[in-house]
Design a protein around this motif. Structure first.
Motif, mmCIF file in Angstrom:
data_model
loop_
_atom_site.group_PDB
_atom_site.id
_atom_site.type_symbol
_atom_site.label_atom_id
_atom_site.label_comp_id
_atom_site.label_asym_id
_atom_site.label_seq_id
_atom_site.Cartn_x
_atom_site.Cartn_y
_atom_site.Cartn_z
ATOM 1 N N GLY A 71 15.503 5.014 -10.709
ATOM 2 C CA GLY A 71 14.905 6.341 -10.757
ATOM 3 C C GLY A 71 15.086 7.142 -9.486
ATOM 4 O O GLY A 71 14.609 8.268 -9.396
ATOM 5 N N TYR A 116 22.860 7.870 -8.694
ATOM 6 C CA TYR A 116 21.535 7.715 -9.302
ATOM 7 C C TYR A 116 21.440 6.285 -9.819
ATOM 8 O O TYR A 116 22.368 5.786 -10.473
ATOM 9 C CB TYR A 116 21.356 8.694 -10.449
ATOM 10 C CG TYR A 116 20.034 8.549 -11.185
ATOM 11 C CD1 TYR A 116 18.853 9.054 -10.633
ATOM 12 C CD2 TYR A 116 19.972 7.910 -12.420
ATOM 13 C CE1 TYR A 116 17.643 8.921 -11.298
ATOM 14 C CE2 TYR A 116 18.762 7.769 -13.085
ATOM 15 C CZ TYR A 116 17.598 8.277 -12.529
ATOM 16 O OH TYR A 116 16.397 8.139 -13.179
ATOM 17 N N TYR A 118 19.794 3.478 -12.243
ATOM 18 C CA TYR A 118 19.082 3.459 -13.520
ATOM 19 C C TYR A 118 19.078 2.054 -14.114
ATOM 20 O O TYR A 118 19.879 1.184 -13.722
ATOM 21 C CB TYR A 118 19.709 4.449 -14.510
ATOM 22 C CG TYR A 118 21.135 4.120 -14.923
ATOM 23 C CD1 TYR A 118 21.382 3.397 -16.097
ATOM 24 C CD2 TYR A 118 22.226 4.512 -14.151
ATOM 25 C CE1 TYR A 118 22.673 3.083 -16.481
ATOM 26 C CE2 TYR A 118 23.526 4.206 -14.537
ATOM 27 C CZ TYR A 118 23.741 3.493 -15.692
ATOM 28 O OH TYR A 118 25.027 3.168 -16.077
ATOM 29 N N SER A 129 25.132 5.638 -11.311
ATOM 30 C CA SER A 129 26.065 6.660 -11.777
ATOM 31 C C SER A 129 26.235 7.713 -10.703
ATOM 32 O O SER A 129 25.261 8.133 -10.071
ATOM 33 C CB SER A 129 25.537 7.322 -13.058
ATOM 34 O OG SER A 129 26.351 8.421 -13.426
ATOM 35 N N ILE A 132 25.511 12.699 -11.148
ATOM 36 C CA ILE A 132 24.076 12.846 -10.885
ATOM 37 C C ILE A 132 23.446 14.062 -11.550
ATOM 38 O O ILE A 132 22.234 14.095 -11.748
ATOM 39 C CB ILE A 132 23.810 12.882 -9.366
ATOM 40 C CG1 ILE A 132 24.471 14.099 -8.725
ATOM 41 C CG2 ILE A 132 24.272 11.593 -8.708
ATOM 42 C CD1 ILE A 132 24.131 14.275 -7.269
ATOM 43 N N LYS A 134 23.249 15.185 -14.489
ATOM 44 C CA LYS A 134 22.509 15.008 -15.753
ATOM 45 C C LYS A 134 21.132 14.375 -15.544
ATOM 46 O O LYS A 134 20.295 14.374 -16.451
ATOM 47 C CB LYS A 134 23.327 14.179 -16.743
ATOM 48 C CG LYS A 134 23.534 12.726 -16.377
ATOM 49 C CD LYS A 134 24.342 12.032 -17.471
ATOM 50 C CE LYS A 134 24.546 10.559 -17.175
ATOM 51 N NZ LYS A 134 25.315 9.891 -18.261
ATOM 52 N N TYR A 135 20.901 13.847 -14.358
ATOM 53 C CA TYR A 135 19.601 13.239 -14.061
ATOM 54 C C TYR A 135 18.673 14.200 -13.301
ATOM 55 O O TYR A 135 17.564 13.821 -12.930
ATOM 56 C CB TYR A 135 19.795 11.965 -13.247
ATOM 57 C CG TYR A 135 20.610 10.922 -13.958
ATOM 58 C CD1 TYR A 135 20.068 10.150 -14.983
ATOM 59 C CD2 TYR A 135 21.946 10.701 -13.612
ATOM 60 C CE1 TYR A 135 20.828 9.192 -15.642
ATOM 61 C CE2 TYR A 135 22.711 9.742 -14.265
ATOM 62 C CZ TYR A 135 22.149 9.000 -15.280
ATOM 63 O OH TYR A 135 22.903 8.057 -15.930
ATOM 64 N N ASN A 138 15.462 17.805 -15.356
ATOM 65 C CA ASN A 138 14.981 17.502 -16.706
ATOM 66 C C ASN A 138 13.473 17.642 -16.843
ATOM 67 O O ASN A 138 12.929 17.529 -17.941
ATOM 68 C CB ASN A 138 15.411 16.078 -17.099
ATOM 69 C CG ASN A 138 16.921 15.922 -17.114
ATOM 70 O OD1 ASN A 138 17.617 16.788 -17.634
ATOM 71 N ND2 ASN A 138 17.425 14.847 -16.543
ATOM 72 N N ASN A 167 13.579 13.355 -5.884
ATOM 73 C CA ASN A 167 14.280 12.522 -6.868
ATOM 74 C C ASN A 167 14.217 13.071 -8.290
ATOM 75 O O ASN A 167 14.412 12.329 -9.257
ATOM 76 C CB ASN A 167 13.727 11.077 -6.869
ATOM 77 C CG ASN A 167 14.249 10.259 -5.717
ATOM 78 O OD1 ASN A 167 15.445 10.026 -5.607
ATOM 79 N ND2 ASN A 167 13.353 9.850 -4.832
#
Length: 281
Positions: A71, A116, A118, A129, A132, A134-135, A138, A167
């Motif tokens: 996370g 990132y 996960y 990944s 980054i 897409k993280y 949100n 983060n």
């Protein structure tokens, strides 16, 4: 239930020759190898451990602290590349895999990348990944003006630096908000200037408002005391000189020395500022 890739507080169930078994609840007994057992620990004690999977995909506990957890984002070095992806040094014996599908560009050994971390629910493994974006963004950011945040610098642009905020969110520090150099991967404290309608956050590295003037004033007084009560830096000095010494804008510096002058703590002459005699004690 224990959380893989996170810190967990677990109770020691029993001791064996090669370590301690911890109560992992639904995950059963989790081994804490002998070399990681804290001195004096005994069955019945509750200890904080980090959980990850070993080379045989068994849950293992350690008291070592990785550079980042599931996370979180981190700036990590590639230690090796093979046919399945790149492996990152994240501070634990088992390195962190970035599969090829999670790479923005082909990763190379000894280079550092923002990633990132996960928990891959399909394989059960911890992975990373480099894709980054897409993280980020949100969750709707809800910050008040001047809220203090943790930031990670991740990309240079024509107008400043993109940063990761707490983060979770996308942020930007504009070039004119920086009074000292920053580096990709650097972690800093920042302050929220504005949450934009698109959810991105404008960040400054210096607290806004009266609090910032007060902190800068104390910094100026400390610098004066270190220099026998005098500094050849006035409101007429160049922005570059002021930024090099105090890491602030000329505007902020003028506000701070103006406040010190009104409080009768300093004298201002055409070529220097001086502590008043009573302040030198």
């Amino acid at each position: 239930m224990s959380q893989i890739g996170k810190y967990n507080k677990l109770k020691i169930k029993k001791e064996v020759d090669f370590g301690m078994y911890l109560d992992g609840g639904e995950d059963g007994e989790i081994l804490l190898p002998r070399k990681y057992v804290p001195q004096g620990a005994k069955p019945g004690d509750e200890i904080e451990v980090f959980l990850y999977l070993d080379s045989e995909d068994r849950i293992i506990a350690t008291t070592m602290r990785p550079y980042a957890t599931v996370g979180e984002f981190a700036y990590l070095r590639v230690s090796a590349v093979n046919g399945i992806g790149a492996f990152l040094d994240w501070g634990l014996p088992k390195e962190l895999l970035v599969p090829f599908r999670g790479q923005r560009v082909k990763m190379k050994p000894d280079k550092r990348y923002i990633v990132y971390i996960y928990h891959d629910m399909e394989s059960g493994r911890i992975a990373a990944s480099a894709k980054i974006e897409k993280y980020l963004g949100n969750i709707k950011p809800e910050y008040k003006f001047n809220a203090q945040v943790k930031i990670l610098v991740y990309q240079k642009t024509d107008i400043g630096y993109k940063v990761i905020v707490d983060n979770l969110h996308r942020g930007m520090i504009y070039e004119n908000e920086l009074y000292s150099p920053v580096q990709i991967g650097e972690q800093l404290d920042g302050y929220v200037k504005r949450v934009r309608p698109d959810g991105k956050i404008d960040i400054t590295v210096r607290e806004q408002g009266y609090g910032s003037v007060g902190a800068l004033s104390e910094q100026i007084l400390a610098e004066l005391r270190r220099n026998r009560g005098e500094l050849a830096v006035t409101d007429a000095s160049s922005p570059e000189q002021i930024a090099a010494i105090f890491g602030c804008s000329k505007k902020s510096y003028k506000k701070a020395i103006g406040a010190l002058y009104k409080e009768h703590k300093i004298e201002i002459t055409p070529d220097k500022i001086k502590l008043r005699p009573r302040t030198e004690k």
